[in-house]
Enzyme design. Structure first.
Site, PDB file in Angstrom:
ATOM      1  N   ARG A   1       3.490  -1.495  -5.153  1.00  0.00           N
ATOM      2  CA  ARG A   1       2.421  -2.501  -5.027  1.00  0.00           C
ATOM      3  C   ARG A   1       1.824  -2.759  -6.401  1.00  0.00           C
ATOM      4  NH1 ARG A   1      -3.430  -1.661  -3.676  1.00  0.00           N
ATOM      5  NH2 ARG A   1      -4.205  -3.753  -3.241  1.00  0.00           N
TER       6      ARG A   1
ATOM      7  N   HIS B   1      -6.498  -8.694  -8.110  1.00  0.00           N
ATOM      8  CA  HIS B   1      -7.073  -7.362  -8.286  1.00  0.00           C
ATOM      9  C   HIS B   1      -8.102  -7.486  -9.411  1.00  0.00           C
ATOM     10  CE1 HIS B   1      -6.200  -2.865  -7.452  1.00  0.00           C
ATOM     11  NE2 HIS B   1      -7.282  -2.901  -8.214  1.00  0.00           N
TER      12      HIS B   1
ATOM     13  N   GLU C   1      -3.745   2.289  -1.023  1.00  0.00           N
ATOM     14  CA  GLU C   1      -4.180   3.089  -2.176  1.00  0.00           C
ATOM     15  C   GLU C   1      -4.763   4.382  -1.642  1.00  0.00           C
ATOM     16  OE1 GLU C   1      -6.971   1.469  -5.044  1.00  0.00           O
ATOM     17  OE2 GLU C   1      -5.884  -0.436  -5.089  1.00  0.00           O
TER      18      GLU C   1
ATOM     19  N   ASN D   1      -7.220   0.757   1.677  1.00  0.00           N
ATOM     20  CA  ASN D   1      -7.404   1.691   0.558  1.00  0.00           C
ATOM     21  C   ASN D   1      -8.422   2.736   0.999  1.00  0.00           C
ATOM     22  OD1 ASN D   1      -5.827  -0.183  -0.744  1.00  0.00           O
ATOM     23  ND2 ASN D   1      -7.341  -0.727  -2.293  1.00  0.00           N
TER      24      ASN D   1
ATOM     25  N   TYR E   1     -10.277   6.540  -0.168  1.00  0.00           N
ATOM     26  CA  TYR E   1     -10.483   7.621  -1.130  1.00  0.00           C
ATOM     27  C   TYR E   1     -11.383   8.747  -0.640  1.00  0.00           C
ATOM     28  CZ  TYR E   1      -8.108   4.815  -4.604  1.00  0.00           C
ATOM     29  OH  TYR E   1      -7.149   4.109  -5.285  1.00  0.00           O
TER      30      TYR E   1
ATOM     31  N   GLU F   1      -9.633  -5.149  -2.209  1.00  0.00           N
ATOM     32  CA  GLU F   1     -10.999  -4.620  -2.074  1.00  0.00           C
ATOM     33  C   GLU F   1     -12.079  -5.659  -2.369  1.00  0.00           C
ATOM     34  OE1 GLU F   1     -11.405  -1.026  -4.349  1.00  0.00           O
ATOM     35  OE2 GLU F   1      -9.850   0.019  -3.226  1.00  0.00           O
TER      36      GLU F   1
HETATM   37  C1  FCB Z   1      -9.846   1.355  -6.315  1.00  0.00           C
HETATM   38  C2  FCB Z   1      -9.244   0.241  -7.147  1.00  0.00           C
HETATM   39  C3  FCB Z   1      -8.218   0.698  -8.131  1.00  0.00           C
HETATM   40  C4  FCB Z   1      -8.605   2.003  -8.792  1.00  0.00           C
HETATM   41  C5  FCB Z   1      -8.969   3.027  -7.746  1.00  0.00           C
HETATM   42  C6  FCB Z   1      -9.313   4.368  -8.330  1.00  0.00           C
HETATM   43  O1  FCB Z   1     -11.098   0.988  -5.863  1.00  0.00           O
HETATM   44  O2  FCB Z   1      -8.669  -0.728  -6.307  1.00  0.00           O
HETATM   45  O3  FCB Z   1      -8.002  -0.333  -9.075  1.00  0.00           O
HETATM   46  O4  FCB Z   1      -9.632   1.782  -9.677  1.00  0.00           O
HETATM   47  O5  FCB Z   1     -10.047   2.559  -6.990  1.00  0.00           O
END
Ligand code: FCB
Length: 469
Positions: A85, A129, A371, A296, A298, A174
């Site tokens: 991607r 992006h 992500e 995405n 985290y 995002e």
């Molecule tokens: C996300 C972004 C990516 C990178 C990661 C750590 O929010 O999409 O570009 O910065 O975090």
């Protein structure tokens, strides 16, 4: 192989056809900012503004992927990836954001896509992006509705040129970050602190998504959201309200719009200013059918609405305001989990939560984790990087993906963030997310232990697949 490793690998067996990927974005890796007719983006301007990026870094060279893409694709092939991607830099295609198309820009992405396909790797293309052409910011940026129509035109151009070269198109990466970090907190380009315009911008980013989907209607296309698990710090009324607000602005504002064609009423009430920017027909456009949802993920937020709460360790590296428009009083507290080098809590259970939630609360939609990954302070040890923490992070989150699939979630792929160390926005080159280490002086690439581990998991899984897939 130890028994424990065997068990791990058996536990991480995924359905055939699962996309094994890694992700990057244009501005973070390409460099070559004034080559082959590329125009100026808001990130070029922002990185030149004193105080906006830690240590004054910029991405003029970044990791030189524009010139080294063949080497980078060869690394992906060695790792056994089946999907990659990447994003397209809008100002490479339309240097001033509208009108004249720069053929050299399109040619670069065509070469990249074909190099990938030549190695059996499916190109997943993201249109946006965050690198808006500066000329469009000069006309007001995302708070200006016209920008959404410019985006649709750009999407149609890229789609027409690359539709036979790309596996899946996605629109806006995002939109939460683009709107609220760009126009409310000012941590990201263009660095404005205008909360009401951030909401307006968020709507126009959603509209841009819908218009672009319509402009590309014949192809496989997706939308991308960054979702968080959100937990109230206690079950007090204040904390429950804080969780409702943050979940609303972060998750539901985008999910409801894209998948249900409406905004959550409570969020529209939370935010300041008049909601006079939603025009008749907009929500239907935003709800245009998509083939896949890119998620995405985290971390988890644990939030409190109690007065005087502390912001978490994961604060911005530069002087910036709150992105939480209308809910600025909410504080982010520790949920008690270990953190990455970003100060983000590691919570793979949150990934199971967000995936099952989408499956449960929204119309059926195939998903990928587009992500997921972690920054840690890597140490070079005799030519190797033993990044066990990153490996453990990826392993735990792949386990979460597996759990979600077993719970019935139509999850079709996983993209590690990131393929390579790169320019991490306001943090400059200070945070490393790569599976592949990059020496920012020499541009030398070095595969980290986490990548070798991931590669082995991929190999174990792909062994059972037909070779022509
Ligand atoms: C996300 C972004 C990516 C990178 C990661 C750590 O929010 O999409 O570009 O910065 O975090």
């Amino acid at each position: 192989m130890t028994t424990q490793e065997e068990q791990t690998r058996a536990g991480l067996r995924f359905p055939a056809g699962f996309a094994w990927g890694a992700a990057t974005s244009a501005y973070q890796i390409e460099g070559a900012v004034d080559e082959d007719g590329r125009g100026v983006s808001i990130w070029d301007t922002f990185t030149r503004t004193p105080g906006r990026i830690l240590n004054g870094h910029n991405a003029d060279v970044a990791i030189d992927h524009y010139h080294r893409y063949r080497e980078d694709v060869a690394i992906m092939a060695d790792l056994g990836l089946s999907a990659y991607r990447f994003s397209v830099s809008w100002p490479r295609i339309q240097p001033t954001g509208s009108g004249k198309v720069n053929q050299k820009g399109l040619d670069f992405y065509k070469r990249l896509a074909d190099e990938l396909r030549g190695h059996g790797i499916d190109p997943w293309l993201t249109l946006y992006h965050w690198d808006l052409p500066q000329a469009l910011e000069d006309k007001g940026g995302w708070p200006n509705r016209d920008v959404a129509y410019c985006f649709a035109d750009y999407a149609a151009t890229v789609h027409e040129a690359l539709k036979d070269h790309v596996h899946t198109f996605s629109t806006v990466n995002e939109p939460w970050c683009a709107a609220f970090l760009g126009y409310a907190s000012g941590e990201h380009a263009p660095g404005r602190r205008e909360p009401e315009n951030a909401i307006r911008g968020a709507h126009h980013l959603n509209l841009a998504h819908g218009l672009a989907v319509q402009a590309m209607d014949a192809r496989r296309v997706g939308g991308c959201v960054n979702l968080y698990a959100v937990t109230p710090a206690t079950d007090s009324a204040e904390d429950l309200d804080a969780a409702r607000r943050i979940d609303g602005l972060q998750n539901r504002f985008f999910l409801d719009a894209l998948l249900l064609g409406r905004y959550p009423e409570d969020v529209l009430e939370d935010v300041p200013g008049e909601i006079d920017f939603i025009q008749p027909g907009d929500m239907k456009i935003i709800n245009a059918p998509i083939d896949v949802l890119l998620v995405n993920y985290y971390s988890r937020f644990t939030v409190s609405g109690a007065p005087g709460g502390r912001q978490s360790a994961a604060a911005a590296p530069t002087d910036s305001g709150s992105p939480w428009v209308g809910s600025e009083h909410v504080s982010f507290v520790s949920g008690g989990q270990p953190v990455t080098a970003m100060g983000w809590e590691i919570d793979e259970g949150g990934l199971v939560e967000v995936l099952t939630r989408v499956a449960r609360e929204y119309p059926p939609i195939p998903m990928v984790v587009s992500e997921n990954g972690a920054a840690f302070d890597d140490v070079l040890d005799d030519g190797r990087i033993h990044d066990d923490e990153r490996r453990a992070y990826v392993e735990a989150h792949l386990g979460a993906c597996k759990q979600a699939i077993e719970a019935g979630v139509p999850l079709e792929g996983y993209f590690a963030w990131s393929l390579m160390d790169n320019f991490e926005w306001a943090w400059g080159y200070g945070k490393r997310f790569g599976l592949v280490h990059v020496d920012f002086e020499t541009q030398e690439r070095l595969v980290k232990d986490s990548a070798l581990w991931y590669s082995e998991i991929i190999r174990q899984n792909r062994r059972h697949e037909p070779t022509d897939s």
